[in-house]
Design a protein around this motif. Sequence first.
Motif, PDB file in Angstrom:
ATOM      1  N   VAL A 125      58.215 -33.760  75.293  1.00 25.41           N
ATOM      2  CA  VAL A 125      58.111 -33.696  76.752  1.00 25.41           C
ATOM      3  C   VAL A 125      58.864 -34.886  77.328  1.00 25.41           C
ATOM      4  O   VAL A 125      58.619 -36.035  76.936  1.00 25.41           O
ATOM      5  N   ILE A 126      59.778 -34.603  78.236  1.00 29.20           N
ATOM      6  CA  ILE A 126      60.565 -35.644  78.896  1.00 29.20           C
ATOM      7  C   ILE A 126      60.111 -35.726  80.341  1.00 29.20           C
ATOM      8  O   ILE A 126      60.219 -34.756  81.093  1.00 29.20           O
ATOM      9  N   SER A 127      59.572 -36.876  80.718  1.00 28.44           N
ATOM     10  CA  SER A 127      59.194 -37.118  82.119  1.00 28.44           C
ATOM     11  C   SER A 127      60.360 -37.832  82.773  1.00 28.44           C
ATOM     12  O   SER A 127      60.618 -39.013  82.488  1.00 28.44           O
ATOM     13  N   HIS A 128      61.079 -37.139  83.622  1.00 26.29           N
ATOM     14  CA  HIS A 128      62.291 -37.689  84.227  1.00 26.29           C
ATOM     15  C   HIS A 128      61.918 -38.722  85.288  1.00 26.29           C
ATOM     16  O   HIS A 128      61.037 -38.485  86.117  1.00 26.29           O
ATOM     17  N   THR A 129      62.593 -39.870  85.248  1.00 26.23           N
ATOM     18  CA  THR A 129      62.276 -40.946  86.187  1.00 26.23           C
ATOM     19  C   THR A 129      62.903 -40.721  87.560  1.00 26.23           C
ATOM     20  O   THR A 129      62.389 -41.209  88.560  1.00 26.23           O
ATOM     21  N   LEU A 130      64.003 -39.993  87.606  1.00 25.06           N
ATOM     22  CA  LEU A 130      64.646 -39.690  88.884  1.00 25.06           C
ATOM     23  C   LEU A 130      63.752 -38.761  89.696  1.00 25.06           C
ATOM     24  O   LEU A 130      63.247 -37.763  89.165  1.00 25.06           O
ATOM     25  N   ARG A 131      63.515 -39.117  90.951  1.00 23.65           N
ATOM     26  CA  ARG A 131      62.730 -38.269  91.862  1.00 23.65           C
ATOM     27  C   ARG A 131      63.546 -38.082  93.134  1.00 23.65           C
ATOM     28  O   ARG A 131      64.496 -38.804  93.384  1.00 23.65           O
ATOM     29  N   ARG A 132      63.140 -37.134  93.970  1.00 25.59           N
ATOM     30  CA  ARG A 132      63.893 -36.871  95.202  1.00 25.59           C
ATOM     31  C   ARG A 132      62.956 -36.365  96.274  1.00 25.59           C
ATOM     32  O   ARG A 132      62.184 -35.440  96.053  1.00 25.59           O
ATOM     33  N   THR A 133      63.028 -37.000  97.452  1.00 30.06           N
ATOM     34  CA  THR A 133      62.301 -36.510  98.616  1.00 30.06           C
ATOM     35  C   THR A 133      63.212 -35.525  99.340  1.00 30.06           C
ATOM     36  O   THR A 133      64.361 -35.838  99.639  1.00 30.06           O
ATOM     37  N   ILE A 160      67.653 -32.727  88.499  1.00 26.72           N
ATOM     38  CA  ILE A 160      66.921 -33.944  88.149  1.00 26.72           C
ATOM     39  C   ILE A 160      66.863 -34.131  86.636  1.00 26.72           C
ATOM     40  O   ILE A 160      66.888 -35.254  86.132  1.00 26.72           O
ATOM     41  N   SER A 161      66.841 -33.037  85.894  1.00 25.12           N
ATOM     42  CA  SER A 161      66.729 -33.125  84.429  1.00 25.12           C
ATOM     43  C   SER A 161      68.039 -33.495  83.735  1.00 25.12           C
ATOM     44  O   SER A 161      68.018 -33.955  82.588  1.00 25.12           O
ATOM     45  N   VAL A 162      69.154 -33.311  84.402  1.00 29.02           N
ATOM     46  CA  VAL A 162      70.467 -33.412  83.756  1.00 29.02           C
ATOM     47  C   VAL A 162      70.743 -34.786  83.143  1.00 29.02           C
ATOM     48  O   VAL A 162      71.210 -34.878  82.007  1.00 29.02           O
ATOM     49  N   ASN A 163      70.462 -35.869  83.872  1.00 24.24           N
ATOM     50  CA  ASN A 163      70.780 -37.206  83.329  1.00 24.24           C
ATOM     51  C   ASN A 163      70.116 -37.468  81.993  1.00 24.24           C
ATOM     52  O   ASN A 163      70.702 -38.122  81.129  1.00 24.24           O
ATOM     53  N   ASP A 164      68.923 -36.988  81.810  1.00 21.90           N
ATOM     54  CA  ASP A 164      68.180 -37.269  80.584  1.00 21.90           C
ATOM     55  C   ASP A 164      68.405 -36.246  79.479  1.00 21.90           C
ATOM     56  O   ASP A 164      67.995 -36.485  78.339  1.00 21.90           O
ATOM     57  N   THR A 165      69.024 -35.113  79.788  1.00 21.77           N
ATOM     58  CA  THR A 165      69.110 -34.051  78.786  1.00 21.77           C
ATOM     59  C   THR A 165      70.529 -33.569  78.500  1.00 21.77           C
ATOM     60  O   THR A 165      70.926 -33.490  77.337  1.00 21.77           O
ATOM     61  N   THR A 166      71.309 -33.229  79.508  1.00 23.05           N
ATOM     62  CA  THR A 166      72.531 -32.463  79.235  1.00 23.05           C
ATOM     63  C   THR A 166      73.833 -33.035  79.790  1.00 23.05           C
ATOM     64  O   THR A 166      74.888 -32.450  79.554  1.00 23.05           O
ATOM     65  N   VAL A 167      73.794 -34.150  80.507  1.00 24.66           N
ATOM     66  CA  VAL A 167      75.032 -34.648  81.113  1.00 24.66           C
ATOM     67  C   VAL A 167      76.039 -35.015  80.007  1.00 24.66           C
ATOM     68  O   VAL A 167      75.766 -35.810  79.126  1.00 24.66           O
ATOM     69  N   VAL A 214      59.820 -34.637  94.883  1.00 24.69           N
ATOM     70  CA  VAL A 214      59.820 -33.829  93.663  1.00 24.69           C
ATOM     71  C   VAL A 214      60.015 -34.714  92.442  1.00 24.69           C
ATOM     72  O   VAL A 214      60.901 -35.563  92.414  1.00 24.69           O
ATOM     73  N   ARG A 215      59.172 -34.490  91.440  1.00 25.19           N
ATOM     74  CA  ARG A 215      59.370 -35.081  90.115  1.00 25.19           C
ATOM     75  C   ARG A 215      59.398 -33.937  89.113  1.00 25.19           C
ATOM     76  O   ARG A 215      58.853 -32.857  89.371  1.00 25.19           O
ATOM     77  N   VAL A 216      60.030 -34.177  87.965  1.00 28.51           N
ATOM     78  CA  VAL A 216      60.263 -33.097  87.003  1.00 28.51           C
ATOM     79  C   VAL A 216      59.888 -33.532  85.593  1.00 28.51           C
ATOM     80  O   VAL A 216      60.119 -34.675  85.202  1.00 28.51           O
ATOM     81  N   GLU A 217      59.335 -32.593  84.849  1.00 26.53           N
ATOM     82  CA  GLU A 217      59.088 -32.754  83.417  1.00 26.53           C
ATOM     83  C   GLU A 217      59.784 -31.622  82.680  1.00 26.53           C
ATOM     84  O   GLU A 217      59.797 -30.478  83.152  1.00 26.53           O
ATOM     85  N   THR A 218      60.333 -31.949  81.527  1.00 27.51           N
ATOM     86  CA  THR A 218      60.990 -30.952  80.682  1.00 27.51           C
ATOM     87  C   THR A 218      60.315 -30.937  79.324  1.00 27.51           C
ATOM     88  O   THR A 218      60.110 -31.992  78.725  1.00 27.51           O
ATOM     89  N   THR A 219      59.989 -29.747  78.848  1.00 26.55           N
ATOM     90  CA  THR A 219      59.431 -29.566  77.510  1.00 26.55           C
ATOM     91  C   THR A 219      60.445 -28.796  76.676  1.00 26.55           C
ATOM     92  O   THR A 219      60.912 -27.731  77.098  1.00 26.55           O
ATOM     93  N   VAL A 220      60.788 -29.334  75.523  1.00 22.69           N
ATOM     94  CA  VAL A 220      61.708 -28.645  74.615  1.00 22.69           C
ATOM     95  C   VAL A 220      60.915 -27.563  73.892  1.00 22.69           C
ATOM     96  O   VAL A 220      59.926 -27.848  73.220  1.00 22.69           O
ATOM     97  N   LEU A 221      61.347 -26.315  74.061  1.00 20.69           N
ATOM     98  CA  LEU A 221      60.644 -25.187  73.457  1.00 20.69           C
ATOM     99  C   LEU A 221      61.181 -24.833  72.079  1.00 20.69           C
ATOM    100  O   LEU A 221      60.417 -24.560  71.155  1.00 20.69           O
ATOM    101  N   SER A 222      62.509 -24.806  71.946  1.00 17.73           N
ATOM    102  CA  SER A 222      63.103 -24.453  70.647  1.00 17.73           C
ATOM    103  C   SER A 222      64.515 -25.011  70.554  1.00 17.73           C
ATOM    104  O   SER A 222      65.168 -25.263  71.564  1.00 17.73           O
ATOM    105  N   HIS A 282      61.450 -26.372  82.357  1.00 19.52           N
ATOM    106  CA  HIS A 282      61.442 -27.389  83.409  1.00 19.52           C
ATOM    107  C   HIS A 282      60.276 -27.083  84.338  1.00 19.52           C
ATOM    108  O   HIS A 282      60.046 -25.916  84.690  1.00 19.52           O
ATOM    109  N   GLN A 283      59.578 -28.125  84.743  1.00 17.19           N
ATOM    110  CA  GLN A 283      58.505 -27.989  85.726  1.00 17.19           C
ATOM    111  C   GLN A 283      58.699 -29.047  86.798  1.00 17.19           C
ATOM    112  O   GLN A 283      58.909 -30.224  86.477  1.00 17.19           O
ATOM    113  N   ALA A 284      58.633 -28.608  88.069  1.00 16.67           N
ATOM    114  CA  ALA A 284      58.758 -29.531  89.202  1.00 16.67           C
ATOM    115  C   ALA A 284      57.410 -29.629  89.902  1.00 16.67           C
ATOM    116  O   ALA A 284      56.745 -28.613  90.139  1.00 16.67           O
TER     117      ALA A 284
END
Length: 151
Positions: A14-22, A70-77, A101-109, A126-128
Amino acid sequence: MRGMYLEEFEPGAVISHTLRRTVTEMDNMLFSNMTLNPQPLHIDYEFCKTTEFGQPLVNSLFTLGLMIGISVNDTTVGTTIANLGMTDVTFPNPLFHGDTVRVETTVLSVRESKSRNDRGIVEMEHQAFNQHDKLVARCVRQAMMRKRPAQ
């Protein structure tokens, strides 16, 4: 900064992304207008006063894009080859102007490509959440990811 190579993804992580956005009114209006979406639920305050929400809803496609962005910097950039799809997209609670908004990503497979040895496919959820920790968006995303370059 770079995203993760295929080998760095671990199912269950589980990746808790630090970047948030109002989200602002301008975000919602600009996105709705740029996509030619005249839905009064997004752009008409007087109409929205008559709905159960009493105020404009943030455009759901903006919410989806923001969540993945929001997930891109920590996962796929820089390490993704292509998005293959997004499934199981839901918006269980509304998002409003002024919500953060804050986002968490869980790697499924994770699996290696059967046809090309330099890549593989990662499936992630991804969950926001808004500032009250209410789930406002969710999707399952499949991405074709690069393997770590040979040394």
